[in-house]
Design a protein around this motif. Structure first.
Motif, short mmCIF file in Angstrom:
data_model
loop_
_atom_site.label_atom_id
_atom_site.label_comp_id
_atom_site.label_asym_id
_atom_site.label_seq_id
_atom_site.Cartn_x
_atom_site.Cartn_y
_atom_site.Cartn_z
N SER A 226 0.65 -1.27 -0.08
CA SER A 226 -0.05 0.15 0.11
C SER A 226 0.90 1.26 0.00
O SER A 226 0.39 2.36 -0.08
N ASP B 139 -5.90 5.77 6.52
CA ASP B 139 -5.46 4.33 7.04
C ASP B 139 -6.58 3.84 8.18
O ASP B 139 -6.94 2.79 8.17
N ALA C 109 -9.66 2.43 6.49
CA ALA C 109 -9.69 1.57 5.78
C ALA C 109 -10.48 0.43 6.26
O ALA C 109 -10.45 -0.10 7.43
N ARG D 98 -10.14 0.69 0.65
CA ARG D 98 -8.45 0.18 0.28
C ARG D 98 -7.77 1.41 -0.10
O ARG D 98 -7.87 2.05 -1.05
N LEU D 99 -6.46 1.60 0.65
CA LEU D 99 -5.64 2.72 0.22
C LEU D 99 -4.62 2.41 -0.49
O LEU D 99 -3.86 1.39 -0.23
N ALA E 294 -7.76 6.12 -3.15
CA ALA E 294 -8.60 5.63 -2.39
C ALA E 294 -9.68 4.55 -3.16
O ALA E 294 -10.24 5.07 -4.24
N HIS F 13 -7.97 -2.67 -6.30
CA HIS F 13 -6.72 -2.29 -5.36
C HIS F 13 -5.49 -3.02 -5.69
O HIS F 13 -4.46 -2.07 -5.87
#
Length: 216
Positions: free
Chosen positions: A4, A65, A68, A73-74, A91, A206
């Motif tokens: 990430s 975060d 999340a 999801r980042l 994001a 993601h």
């Protein structure tokens, strides 16, 4: 496992690089007084700007975060291929992908509209009395890049998040040229809105973006 990334990592490295280079230069030129000179003088503004930017990205990254989950999801500090530029945050949410640029500007963000009847309509992002429309241009380029990666089936939008701006007590956020201009808490609420994508679709997007845009 998806990498990430680390929020603000590239800006932090650039700040440390510039700071170390200046220290080496001063100590080389002034072997006896270098330490004193460094103690009583500041880094130039061009160097401090990298520290300011890194702090903003780090702060916003921690806030993101904390929100999340399966449908939020980042990705942080993603390198744009074939350039030296990066995307601060991405994001992937239930309602689509949001490309986020973090800024620590002083002053109140506002939208100035010129023309519209006899002249072409022009929207300007103002921070206090400064025209900062180029920030919107930058986010739109990043949005197009992400859209090229994932296609047209998933909604991709942009957001400029000002952490230290002079926001009014009520309202204040706005949209210009399809880019949301807002503050962190407003951004967090935006990312948590429901949408058509389930957790499996969010995870797949993601992974796809993480592969196409490596961490810096």
């Amino acid at each position: 496992m998806v990498d990430s990334g680390v929020a603000g990592a590239s800006a932090r490295r650039e700040f440390e690089r510039r700071k170390a280079k200046r220290e080496e230069r001063i100590r080389t030129r002034h072997p006896k007084l270098g330490g004193l000179i460094l103690a009583v003088t500041d880094d130039p503004q061009s160097t401090r700007a990298w520290d300011t930017g890194a702090i903003g990205e780090e702060r916003l990254g921690r806030g993101l975060d904390a929100r999340a989950g399966d449908t939020v999801r980042l990705l942080h500090d993603r390198r744009i291929p074939r350039t030296r530029a990066n995307i601060d945050h991405i994001a992937v949410t239930a309602h689509g992908v949001v490309v986020i640029d973090a800024k620590r500007y002083k002053g109140r963000p506002s939208l100035r509209v010129e023309g519209g009847i006899l002249r072409p309509r022009v929207e300007k992002l103002m921070i206090g009395s400064r025209d900062c429309s180029k920030l919107v241009d930058g986010v739109l380029k990043q949005v197009l890049l992400v859209r090229d990666i994932i296609g047209e089936d998933v909604r991709v939008t942009g957001a400029l998040c000002f952490l230290d701006a002079d926001w009014p007590l009520l309202g204040g956020d706005f949209t210009t040229r399809e880019v949301r201009v807002l503050w962190p808490k407003k951004l967090y609420k935006l990312l948590q809105q429901p949408g058509p994508l389930d957790s499996a679709a969010v995870e797949a997007l993601h992974r796809r973006l993480a592969t196409a845009l490596p961490s810096s």
